[in-house]
Motif scaffolding. Structure first.
Motif, short mmCIF file in Angstrom:
data_model
loop_
_atom_site.label_atom_id
_atom_site.label_comp_id
_atom_site.label_asym_id
_atom_site.label_seq_id
_atom_site.Cartn_x
_atom_site.Cartn_y
_atom_site.Cartn_z
N ALA A 30 0.82 -1.22 0.00
CA ALA A 30 0.00 0.00 0.00
C ALA A 30 0.85 1.26 0.00
O ALA A 30 1.94 1.30 0.57
N ARG A 31 0.28 2.30 -0.62
CA ARG A 31 0.91 3.62 -0.67
C ARG A 31 -0.01 4.62 0.01
O ARG A 31 -1.10 4.89 -0.48
N VAL A 32 0.46 5.14 1.15
CA VAL A 32 -0.37 6.02 1.97
C VAL A 32 0.35 7.35 2.20
O VAL A 32 1.52 7.36 2.60
N ALA A 33 -0.37 8.45 1.98
CA ALA A 33 0.17 9.77 2.29
C ALA A 33 -0.46 10.28 3.58
O ALA A 33 -1.66 10.09 3.82
N VAL A 34 0.35 10.93 4.41
CA VAL A 34 -0.14 11.59 5.62
C VAL A 34 0.20 13.06 5.48
O VAL A 34 1.38 13.44 5.53
N ALA A 35 -0.82 13.88 5.28
CA ALA A 35 -0.63 15.32 5.07
C ALA A 35 -0.88 16.05 6.38
O ALA A 35 -2.02 16.19 6.83
N GLY A 36 0.20 16.49 7.01
CA GLY A 36 0.15 17.09 8.33
C GLY A 36 0.67 16.09 9.34
O GLY A 36 0.12 14.99 9.47
N LEU A 37 1.72 16.44 10.06
CA LEU A 37 2.39 15.49 10.95
C LEU A 37 2.33 15.94 12.40
O LEU A 37 3.26 15.76 13.17
N GLY A 38 1.18 16.51 12.80
CA GLY A 38 0.97 16.92 14.17
C GLY A 38 0.38 15.80 14.99
O GLY A 38 0.74 14.64 14.86
N GLY A 39 -0.60 16.16 15.87
CA GLY A 39 -1.19 15.17 16.74
C GLY A 39 -1.87 14.05 15.99
O GLY A 39 -1.74 12.87 16.35
N LEU A 40 -2.61 14.38 14.95
CA LEU A 40 -3.23 13.35 14.13
C LEU A 40 -2.21 12.61 13.29
O LEU A 40 -2.07 11.40 13.36
N GLY A 41 -1.50 13.37 12.46
CA GLY A 41 -0.63 12.74 11.47
C GLY A 41 0.50 11.90 12.04
O GLY A 41 0.79 10.82 11.53
N SER A 42 1.13 12.38 13.11
CA SER A 42 2.24 11.60 13.67
C SER A 42 1.73 10.30 14.28
O SER A 42 2.39 9.25 14.17
N ASN A 43 0.54 10.33 14.89
CA ASN A 43 -0.04 9.11 15.44
C ASN A 43 -0.52 8.17 14.35
O ASN A 43 -0.37 6.95 14.45
N ILE A 44 -1.11 8.73 13.29
CA ILE A 44 -1.51 7.89 12.15
C ILE A 44 -0.29 7.17 11.58
O ILE A 44 -0.31 5.96 11.33
N ALA A 45 0.78 7.92 11.37
CA ALA A 45 1.98 7.35 10.75
C ALA A 45 2.58 6.25 11.60
O ALA A 45 3.04 5.23 11.07
N VAL A 46 2.59 6.42 12.91
CA VAL A 46 3.12 5.38 13.80
C VAL A 46 2.28 4.11 13.68
O VAL A 46 2.82 2.99 13.57
N SER A 47 0.95 4.24 13.68
CA SER A 47 0.10 3.06 13.54
C SER A 47 0.35 2.36 12.21
O SER A 47 0.44 1.12 12.15
N LEU A 48 0.44 3.13 11.13
CA LEU A 48 0.66 2.52 9.82
C LEU A 48 2.03 1.86 9.73
O LEU A 48 2.18 0.80 9.12
N ALA A 49 3.03 2.48 10.34
CA ALA A 49 4.37 1.88 10.35
C ALA A 49 4.36 0.56 11.11
O ALA A 49 4.98 -0.42 10.68
N ARG A 50 3.66 0.52 12.22
CA ARG A 50 3.60 -0.71 13.01
C ARG A 50 2.82 -1.80 12.29
O ARG A 50 3.09 -2.99 12.48
N LEU A 51 1.86 -1.41 11.45
CA LEU A 51 1.16 -2.39 10.62
C LEU A 51 2.05 -2.97 9.53
O LEU A 51 1.76 -4.03 8.99
N GLY A 52 3.11 -2.24 9.19
CA GLY A 52 3.98 -2.67 8.10
C GLY A 52 3.57 -2.14 6.75
O GLY A 52 3.89 -2.73 5.71
N VAL A 53 2.81 -1.00 6.75
CA VAL A 53 2.49 -0.36 5.45
C VAL A 53 3.80 -0.06 4.74
O VAL A 53 4.68 0.61 5.29
#
Length: 212
Positions: A30-53
């Motif tokens: 999968a190819r996922v973009a996270v636009a904005g790396l604040g409270g939402l984006g940084s937490n989204i990115a951590v979850s996706l990284a732990r999933l192995g996206v």
């Protein structure tokens, strides 16, 4: 990659043992973009990284500030760093073999379509309402084939069960309680922001796996 105690294959096998081979193959592709790396984006990115996206595109123009540490996935020794650089550093500590693309710039109506053209799933994670509206409008008009997962309403310490995910259009989803804005004494706090981010990451996962 100093002092890494596991191999790329060991991480892959650990994910497969939890998710199964077929599911992990789809997540990894999968190819996922996270636009904005604040409270939402940084937490989204951590979850996706732990999933192995397998392919994450991190976008933000800002630097880590001490006021971010109450809810964002950064550390005190990263204050002053560009958020793209700091989050990349942190995600690679979770999985050193992630494919990470970073763009340290402000997303605008003029550059958004070109910036996001290679991403299948787009997470809107901005703080400012006008930026949120701009990205949603631009994606819906110029990138209708993409999946968009946006957020609205996650401030304060109200009932966490009010955070929900709603399908707005065929490829557009909205997470949050859709009403709670930051105010004095009820600002953006880690638990509810993280709940909303988890809804966004979970919706992306569901879309990757063919659910909606």
């Amino acid at each position: 990659m100093q002092n890494i105690q596991v191999t790329e294959e060991e991480i892959r096998q650990a994910l497969v043992s939890r998710h199964t081979e077929g599911i992990q193959a789809r997540i990894s592709a999968a190819r996922v973009a996270v636009a904005g790396l604040g409270g939402l984006g940084s937490n989204i990115a951590v979850s996706l990284a732990r999933l192995g996206v397998g392919h994450l595109h991190l976008i933000d123009f800002d630097r880590v500030d001490v006021t971010n540490l109450n809810r964002q996935q950064y550390f005190a020794d990263q204050v002053g760093m560009p958020k793209t650089e700091a989050l990349r550093e942190n995600l690679l500590r979770i999985n050193p073999w992630l494919d990470l693309r970073t763009d340290c710039l402000r997303v605008t109506e003029e550059n958004a379509a070109g910036l996001l053209r290679d991403d299948t799933y787009i997470c809107e994670a901005f703080d400012v309402a006008e930026q949120k509206a701009m990205l949603v409008r631009t994606v819906l008009e110029k990138l209708p084939e993409k999946y968009l997962v946006a957020a609205s309403g996650m401030a304060g310490y109200g009932d966490g069960n009010e955070i929900h995910t709603r399908r707005v259009a065929s490829r557009f989803y909205l997470c949050g309680d859709e009403k709670t804005e930051a105010a004095a004494g009820r600002g953006l706090m880690a638990p509810r922001v993280a709940l909303c981010a988890a809804h966004q990451a979970n919706m992306v996962l569901r879309l990757i796996l063919g659910e909606s």
